[in-house]
Design a protein around this motif. Structure first.
Motif, PDB file in Angstrom:
ATOM      1  N   UNK A   1      -2.459  -0.512  -4.731  1.00 40.76           N
ATOM      2  CA  UNK A   1      -2.732   0.037  -3.424  1.00 40.76           C
ATOM      3  C   UNK A   1      -3.870  -0.673  -2.651  1.00 40.76           C
ATOM      4  N   UNK A   2      -4.808  -0.547  -3.361  1.00 39.60           N
ATOM      5  CA  UNK A   2      -6.199  -1.096  -2.844  1.00 39.60           C
ATOM      6  C   UNK A   2      -5.903  -2.565  -2.289  1.00 39.60           C
ATOM      7  N   UNK A   3      -5.316  -3.436  -3.345  1.00 38.27           N
ATOM      8  CA  UNK A   3      -4.975  -4.721  -2.991  1.00 38.27           C
ATOM      9  C   UNK A   3      -4.265  -4.813  -1.607  1.00 38.27           C
TER      10      UNK A   3
ATOM     11  N   UNK B   1       1.395   7.688 -11.941  1.00 39.03           N
ATOM     12  CA  UNK B   1       0.859   6.839 -12.746  1.00 39.03           C
ATOM     13  C   UNK B   1      -0.353   6.382 -11.761  1.00 39.03           C
ATOM     14  N   UNK B   2      -1.656   6.713 -12.182  1.00 43.44           N
ATOM     15  CA  UNK B   2      -2.965   6.591 -11.455  1.00 43.44           C
ATOM     16  C   UNK B   2      -3.371   5.124 -11.530  1.00 43.44           C
ATOM     17  N   UNK B   3      -2.589   4.417 -12.286  1.00 49.27           N
ATOM     18  CA  UNK B   3      -2.952   2.875 -12.340  1.00 49.27           C
ATOM     19  C   UNK B   3      -2.423   2.250 -11.012  1.00 49.27           C
ATOM     20  N   UNK B   4      -1.352   2.866 -10.352  1.00 51.17           N
ATOM     21  CA  UNK B   4      -1.028   2.283  -9.116  1.00 51.17           C
ATOM     22  C   UNK B   4      -1.952   2.314  -8.038  1.00 51.17           C
ATOM     23  N   UNK B   5      -3.213   2.907  -8.240  1.00 51.73           N
ATOM     24  CA  UNK B   5      -4.336   2.562  -7.177  1.00 51.73           C
ATOM     25  C   UNK B   5      -4.713   1.445  -7.005  1.00 51.73           C
ATOM     26  N   UNK B   6      -4.657   0.451  -8.188  1.00 52.60           N
ATOM     27  CA  UNK B   6      -5.137  -0.874  -8.098  1.00 52.60           C
ATOM     28  C   UNK B   6      -4.402  -1.727  -6.923  1.00 52.60           C
TER      29      UNK B   6
ATOM     30  N   UNK C   1       0.866  -1.327  -0.115  1.00 51.03           N
ATOM     31  CA  UNK C   1      -0.190  -0.254  -0.232  1.00 51.03           C
ATOM     32  C   UNK C   1       0.982   1.270  -0.112  1.00 51.03           C
ATOM     33  N   UNK C   2       1.911   1.410   1.071  1.00 49.00           N
ATOM     34  CA  UNK C   2       2.836   2.483   1.056  1.00 49.00           C
ATOM     35  C   UNK C   2       3.650   2.665  -0.326  1.00 49.00           C
ATOM     36  N   UNK C   3       4.194   1.497  -1.015  1.00 47.80           N
ATOM     37  CA  UNK C   3       4.882   1.739  -1.919  1.00 47.80           C
ATOM     38  C   UNK C   3       4.076   2.124  -3.378  1.00 47.80           C
ATOM     39  N   UNK C   4       2.805   1.686  -3.271  1.00 49.64           N
ATOM     40  CA  UNK C   4       1.811   1.998  -4.510  1.00 49.64           C
ATOM     41  C   UNK C   4       1.589   3.646  -4.145  1.00 49.64           C
ATOM     42  N   UNK C   5       1.270   4.026  -2.856  1.00 44.10           N
ATOM     43  CA  UNK C   5       0.751   5.281  -3.065  1.00 44.10           C
ATOM     44  C   UNK C   5       1.956   6.320  -3.242  1.00 44.10           C
ATOM     45  N   UNK C   6       3.350   5.992  -3.180  1.00 46.78           N
ATOM     46  CA  UNK C   6       4.378   6.736  -3.547  1.00 46.78           C
ATOM     47  C   UNK C   6       4.620   7.153  -4.959  1.00 46.78           C
TER      48      UNK C   6
ATOM     49  N   UNK D   1      -6.195  -5.680   5.652  1.00 43.33           N
ATOM     50  CA  UNK D   1      -7.546  -5.686   6.553  1.00 43.33           C
ATOM     51  C   UNK D   1      -7.966  -7.282   6.728  1.00 43.33           C
ATOM     52  N   UNK D   2      -7.417  -8.104   5.787  1.00 47.56           N
ATOM     53  CA  UNK D   2      -7.688  -9.581   5.821  1.00 47.56           C
ATOM     54  C   UNK D   2      -6.947 -10.183   7.041  1.00 47.56           C
ATOM     55  N   UNK D   3      -5.499  -9.787   6.888  1.00 50.47           N
ATOM     56  CA  UNK D   3      -4.782 -10.303   8.062  1.00 50.47           C
ATOM     57  C   UNK D   3      -5.174  -9.705   9.373  1.00 50.47           C
ATOM     58  N   UNK D   4      -5.499  -8.622   9.455  1.00 45.72           N
ATOM     59  CA  UNK D   4      -5.810  -8.159  10.928  1.00 45.72           C
ATOM     60  C   UNK D   4      -6.982  -8.625  11.099  1.00 45.72           C
ATOM     61  N   UNK D   5      -8.074  -8.925  10.458  1.00 47.37           N
ATOM     62  CA  UNK D   5      -9.294  -9.461  10.658  1.00 47.37           C
ATOM     63  C   UNK D   5      -9.040 -10.884  11.349  1.00 47.37           C
ATOM     64  N   UNK D   6      -8.162 -11.665  10.700  1.00 48.97           N
ATOM     65  CA  UNK D   6      -8.023 -13.127  11.067  1.00 48.97           C
ATOM     66  C   UNK D   6      -7.308 -12.903  12.482  1.00 48.97           C
ATOM     67  N   UNK D   7      -6.435 -12.092  12.515  1.00 48.69           N
ATOM     68  CA  UNK D   7      -5.486 -12.084  13.977  1.00 48.69           C
ATOM     69  C   UNK D   7      -6.616 -11.528  15.141  1.00 48.69           C
ATOM     70  N   UNK D   8      -7.403 -10.509  14.679  1.00 48.49           N
ATOM     71  CA  UNK D   8      -8.677  -9.989  15.711  1.00 48.49           C
ATOM     72  C   UNK D   8      -9.597 -11.293  16.140  1.00 48.49           C
TER      73      UNK D   8
END
Length: 74
Positions: A36-38, A29-34, A19-24, A44-51
């Protein structure tokens, strides 16, 4: 379970790094938003599994019979 917990922690960390590398590079190139969202989704998925303290997914056996083992005798 300890191993599954560590895998989820590293999944979350990797997602945040993607996420951080894509935001840089997003301004160039706006295509790096994809990616970033991935990466954000991975975090979020890893954090949900931990929680929720979820374990690894279970493997279910198929109820269908194995047709490869049966052969018709002539």
């Amino acid at each position: 379970m300890e191993r599954w917990y560590r895998i989820n922690v590293w999944l979350s960390v990797l997602g945040i790094l993607i996420f951080g590398a894509s935001l840089i590079f997003l301004k160039q190139m706006p295509l790096f938003l994809l990616p970033a969202m991935f990466g954000l989704g991975m975090a979020f998925k890893g954090a949900k599994n931990i929680y929720k303290n979820e374990g690894p997914p279970k493997i279910q056996k198929s109820k269908r019979p194995d047709y490869n083992k049966r052969r018709k005798k002539k």
